[in-house]
Design an enzyme around this catalytic site. Sequence first.
Site, mmCIF file in Angstrom:
data_model
loop_
_atom_site.group_PDB
_atom_site.id
_atom_site.type_symbol
_atom_site.label_atom_id
_atom_site.label_comp_id
_atom_site.label_asym_id
_atom_site.label_seq_id
_atom_site.Cartn_x
_atom_site.Cartn_y
_atom_site.Cartn_z
ATOM 1 N N ASP A 115 -11.522 1.221 19.443
ATOM 2 C CA ASP A 115 -12.008 0.633 20.359
ATOM 3 C C ASP A 115 -11.940 -1.081 19.873
ATOM 4 O OD1 ASP A 115 -13.512 -0.487 22.499
ATOM 5 O OD2 ASP A 115 -15.282 0.746 22.959
ATOM 6 N N TRP A 116 -11.936 -1.612 21.562
ATOM 7 C CA TRP A 116 -11.554 -3.027 20.705
ATOM 8 C C TRP A 116 -12.252 -4.167 19.378
ATOM 9 C CZ3 TRP A 116 -8.691 -0.013 22.830
ATOM 10 C CH2 TRP A 116 -7.036 -0.776 23.569
#
Length: 865
Positions: free
Chosen positions: A280-281
Site C-alpha cells: 500500500d502507498w
Amino acid sequence: MRIALVSALAACSSAASAQPIEERAESAHSEPFYPSPWMNSKAIGWEDAYVKAKDFVSQLTLLEKVNLTTGVGWQSEQCVGQVGSIPRMGLRGLCLQDSPLGVRFADYVSAFPSGQTVAASFDRSLMYQRGKAMGQEHKDKGVNVLLGPSAGPLGRHPEGGRNWEGFAADPWLSGVGLAETVKGIQSTGVIACAKHYIVNEQEHFRQGGPNVSDAISSNVDDKTMHELYLWPFVDAVRAGVGSFMCSYNQINNSYGCQNSKLLNGILKSELGFQGFVMSDWAAQHSGVSSAVAGLDMTMPGDVAFNDGKSYWGANMTLAVINGTLPEYRLDDMAMRIMAAFFKMGNEIEQPPINFDSWTKDTQGPMHYYAKQGNQQINWHVNVQRDHRNLIRDVAAKSTVLLKNTKNALPLKSPKFLAVIGEDAGPSPKGPNGCADRGCNSGTLAMGWGSGTADFPYLITPLEALNAKTADEGTRLESVLDNYAWASTKALVSQADVTALVFVNADSGEGYITVDGNEGDRTNLTLWGSGDQLIKNVSSICNNTIVVIHSTGPTVVTEWYDSPNVTAILWAGLPGQESGRSIVDVLYGKVNPAARTPFTWGAKREDYGVDIIYKPNNGAGAPQQDFTEGVMIDYRYFDYKNITPIFEFGFGLSYTTFEYSDIKVEKSGAGKYKPTEGKTTEAPKFGNFSTDLNDYAFPSEKFSYVPYYIYPYLNNTSSAAEASQDPHYGKTAAEFLPPNAVASEAQPLAAAGPAASDEPGGNRQLWDVMQTVTATIKNTGSIVGEEVPQLYVSLGGPQDPPVQLRGFERIRIEPGQSAEFRATLTRRDLSNWDVASQNWVISEHAKTVHVGPSSRKLVLSAPLEF
Ligand code: NOJ
C-alpha cells in the site's frame, strides 16, 4: 519505528487475550516463514505467462529488473502508482490506478455503485459485469493495474470507514464478490489487485499516528485468519488475480508488507499465489527485509511521499550487487510482475496513458511534483460506453427493501409526494465539489477517500422523481433542509401526502476527516439529524417511506417499527444513476430482491467489537485483539442470541415466495490427502555485473527529474552512505532471518497446491461433497427474483451457529416454481486445524439450512458423510 527484523524474526505464538495490554503487545507475534517462494512454472493457468515472462525477464539487466519493482515516486508520473519503464525493450512504465468503483482522478469515466452495494444484489453476474465494465474503462485510459477489489476491511466493525469499498461482513459472500470482480476486470486485460491484505479493519492508527510509534497491530489467531479474514482472498487467488496489495497495519506486531508469515507463508506457499505483491502507498518499512518477506513491488516508490528516497530503487540495485539480496529474489519479483502482465493477454507495446491524475489541464508537467516535462498530458477520452445502463440496473437490483407495510410500495401514481431531506437533492458544491468526496453534502452516492471516482454527472433522487411525477401528473414538493422543520411540517401534514424521507450516513478513508469522523464513523446514527427528521415526519405523516444511503448499518431502533413508517429501503452507495435506480424500485419497474450484506443491530454494543479510537498501548503500537475469533456480524448475534433489527441476508420483494422440499445428495469425494513434495530450486534469469561503474546514471540523453526514484547508483556517495547503515559490513546471513536467502528446493505446504495444480490451495478443497436442492415457488401475483441462501452448521463449540455457504438469485414467474441448487465443497465444510496446518472436516454433526435470510432458515437437513 519498530525495526523490520524484530518483527520478522519474532517467535511464534498466537494472539493472546486475558492479559494486560502491554504484555499482549509483546505476546502477539507473527512467526517467520522463509525463504520467499519463487514462481512455479507448472501452476495451472500461469504456464504460458511464465514462459513469456521468463523470455522477457531473462533479457533484462539488473537495473531494468529493479525498475520494474520500484515505483517512480508520488506524483512523478501520471498514475497514482507507476513503475519505471524499460525503453530498451519497448515497455512503458506500468500504470496502477484506483479505484474499486471506477477510474479515480480522471474525466469522462463512470461512477459505479460501491462493492458493498453490488454485494447486496447477491447476483454473481452483476458483480462480474460491473468488474468488466470498470476494467474496460481503466483499459481505455491506459491503466494496467486496477487497485481493487477490496476484501480488507471485511467489516468486523460496522463503523469501519472503508467497509463500503469491499463487499460484505461475511467471508463467503465477499469471496464471491472478489472473485467475480477479479474475473470481470481481468477479462479486459487489466490486472486486478486484491487488497488490503490483511485485517486492515479500521482507519484509526492504520499508519500509526501523532502519539504512537507504530501502526496498529491486528492480533489474530491462525484459525480465525483462515476461516474468516483470509477466505475471500483465497477466492481471489483461485480466480487468477494478478496482484495483491499488502496493508498498512501490523498483523500480530509485524507490518503487513514485511510479514513473512502472511506473504511468504500463507499467500505464496499455502495458496500458491503466482502474481505479485505491491505495498500500500508508503506501507513499506524496510528494504531487504521486506524483499525477503515476500514484497514484490514498492508503491509509490518513495519512503515518504516526495522525499526522493526509496527503500528499493538504488538500494535494491546495491543489495543485489553486494549479495545481501539474492539475485533469484529480484528475478522472482520481475517474473511475478511480468507473468501477471502476460497472463491478462497483454503485449509489450502498450497504448499510452491518456490521462493525468494530478490535473485535468490538457497541457501540463508529465512529472507533476517536479513540475518538469511540459506537454499534453490529458486527452479527455470518453470511456463510459453505455455503462450508465448497467450502473442503473446494478443500483436498483442492489436496493434492499427492509420494510413494506400497508402496500406502501410500489408507488402507483400517488396523488402527492413530499420529498424530504438533504439526501434527496444535489450538493451546492457540485457532485465532485470536495476532493476525493471528502464531505457529505447533498445525496450520498459514494464514500470518501482513494476508493472514489469523479462523477460524470449525478442524478439525484429528487431529479428522477420530478421527471417521473411530471409524466404522471403527481404533485411533488420538497424540502431539502433537514433542519427546516416548520416548512417540512407544513408540507407533510397536508392531505393525501406520501412522504419520502432521504437520509444518509457516510464514512471513508482516514486521511480525510469529515464532521469529526476520521474515516471510521464515530457513531451509527444517521447524519444531519436524520433519525430526528424521520421521527418528526412520521409523527405526523402516516405514510412515511424512508430511503437510506449509507456505508453500512445505522441504528434504526427508535423509528423503524413506527406504524407510520410504512417502508424502509437501503440503497447503499448507488453511484451516478442514484435517482433513476431508486425510482425504478419505488415504482416497481424493478421488483426488489437484494439482501442486506451486514446485520442491522438494535444498538452499537450489540456488535460486540468496536474501533480503537484512542491509543491503548501508551506510545507503542495500539493493540487490537480479535478475541471474538470468527464471530463477527451475524455470527456474533447468533452466537450470543442477540436479536437484530434486520438480519444478514434479509430483504423483501413485492411478491412472496414459499420454500419446500430440501434434498441433500452426498458425492463420493475421496479421502483428503495433504500435499507432499518439494518445489524446484530457485531459478535465476540472466547475469549481472558487479562493477559499480555499470550502474551509474546514463551520461547521455538523460534528463534528471528531481524526486524521481531511479535504480541507478550514485557511485561517489553510495559506499559512504552504505557505511552509515547499521548492517554495513555484515553478510546477509548475519542479519537476515534464518533461511531468508535459501535457494534450495522447499517443502510444499500440506494445505497448498501440488506442483501442477491451480493456485488457491490443495485441489481437494474444491471437491464437491454435497449437493443441496430445494424448491422455491412464487406465491404472489407478479414476477420476482428470490435469493435462497444456504447456511451450514458445522456443529463444533467454536463454530458459528450458521454460516453462509451458497446462494442464487433466481427469477420466478407468478405461480411458478424453480429449483435452487447449491454445492458444498470440502472447503465449505472444513475447519482450519492449527496443529496439522490443514483443513479438517470435524466429527461434529452437521446440518444444512436453506431460507430467505440468515434467520429465516425454513428448510433444514442433516449432512451425512
Ligand atoms: C492508499 C489506500 O489504502 C489504497 O487503497 C490505495 O489504492 C492507495 N492509497 C493508492 O491511492
